[in-house]
Enzyme design. Sequence first.
Site, PDB file in Angstrom:
ATOM      1  N   ALA A  13       0.794  -1.227   0.000  1.00  0.00           N
ATOM      2  CA  ALA A  13       0.000   0.000   0.000  1.00  0.00           C
ATOM      3  C   ALA A  13       0.824   1.274   0.000  1.00  0.00           C
ATOM      4  CB  ALA A  13      -0.930   0.004   1.220  1.00  0.00           C
ATOM      5  N   TYR A  71       8.380 -11.855 -13.311  1.00  0.00           N
ATOM      6  CA  TYR A  71       7.171 -11.116 -12.908  1.00  0.00           C
ATOM      7  C   TYR A  71       5.917 -11.760 -13.506  1.00  0.00           C
ATOM      8  CZ  TYR A  71       4.058  -7.078 -12.243  1.00  0.00           C
ATOM      9  OH  TYR A  71       3.017  -6.248 -11.898  1.00  0.00           O
ATOM     10  N   ARG A 117       2.780   2.521  -2.360  1.00  0.00           N
ATOM     11  CA  ARG A 117       2.987   3.204  -3.631  1.00  0.00           C
ATOM     12  C   ARG A 117       2.137   2.557  -4.718  1.00  0.00           C
ATOM     13  NH1 ARG A 117       7.298   0.727  -6.950  1.00  0.00           N
ATOM     14  NH2 ARG A 117       7.848  -1.289  -6.057  1.00  0.00           N
ATOM     15  N   LYS A 172       2.723 -13.527 -11.508  1.00  0.00           N
ATOM     16  CA  LYS A 172       1.343 -13.068 -11.681  1.00  0.00           C
ATOM     17  C   LYS A 172       0.444 -14.177 -12.240  1.00  0.00           C
ATOM     18  CE  LYS A 172       1.801  -8.950 -10.042  1.00  0.00           C
ATOM     19  NZ  LYS A 172       1.186  -8.634  -8.722  1.00  0.00           N
ATOM     20  N   ASN A 182      -1.693  -6.851  -2.985  1.00  0.00           N
ATOM     21  CA  ASN A 182      -1.097  -6.101  -4.084  1.00  0.00           C
ATOM     22  C   ASN A 182       0.422  -6.087  -4.039  1.00  0.00           C
ATOM     23  OD1 ASN A 182      -1.343  -3.974  -6.319  1.00  0.00           O
ATOM     24  ND2 ASN A 182      -0.164  -2.879  -4.771  1.00  0.00           N
ATOM     25  N   ALA A 221       5.535 -14.849 -14.478  1.00  0.00           N
ATOM     26  CA  ALA A 221       5.299 -16.142 -13.842  1.00  0.00           C
ATOM     27  C   ALA A 221       4.654 -15.977 -12.474  1.00  0.00           C
ATOM     28  CB  ALA A 221       6.619 -16.908 -13.711  1.00  0.00           C
TER      29      ALA A 221
END
Length: 256
Positions: free
Chosen positions: A17, A158, A19, A162, A92, A160
């Site tokens: 959270a 990245y 950025r 996601k 996130n 992989a």
Amino acid sequence: MATGIRLDDRVVLVTGASRGLGRGYAVDLAGRGAAVALNGRDPDRLDEVRREIEDGGGRAVVAPGDVGVPGIAEDVLAAAAALGPLDAVVNNAAINRDRTVAKMSDEEWSEVMHAGLDGTFRVCRAVVRAWRAAGRGGRIVNTASVAGLYGNVGQANYAASKAGVIGFSLSLAREVAPAGITVNVVSPRAVTDMSESIPEERRRAFYDMQSRTNTLGRPGTPADVAPVVAFLCSEESAYLTGQSLVVTGTPGSSVG
């Protein structure tokens, strides 16, 4: 103040959270009336977000820590409890360490998997256990990326991580549905400060491609994605689970 979906009296935890998308989600959720627990690895930046929310009349607490590390997710949930019983979690947290596969180090692979996939798993496991013990349901919203669907040159690690978030989330949704817990994924294509880590020449080409190929004629921003996350955190999304929503300004397909 955000319009549309209201989240009054709801408590939401947002990881990553400090950025980018996470910060955008947190501020938007607070503007809709939610009390927001802010997680990330930089307490000072989280405190900036907390002050922004409180200056706008909202409620927030800082719950720092690396949720990819075993045991930290449980500590973060305990800190979030200062706001009241948790209603929703938005995962996130992620990093990028962009490099072609031939040049990628073991550390660059592992660090990205740790931040994006391990953290999502450990927060989900902790909150599912907590909600089941309390006999209550809730909302889980996990952030993936179009990179996890279509791939990007120089972002195999990245992408992989996601893609893993998507598969994990769709499986978890089936497991926890009987407990009244929904699990959904947003896969955005948006320009955030994470994009600033891309080498300048590639970054400019990326921005240009976004503008040229986007049907709506401009790159996406955190403000474009945040209302979708707010809906998935709300009571109005009670009949939606196990979906991966592609949030872009270009027609495409969703997975799930």
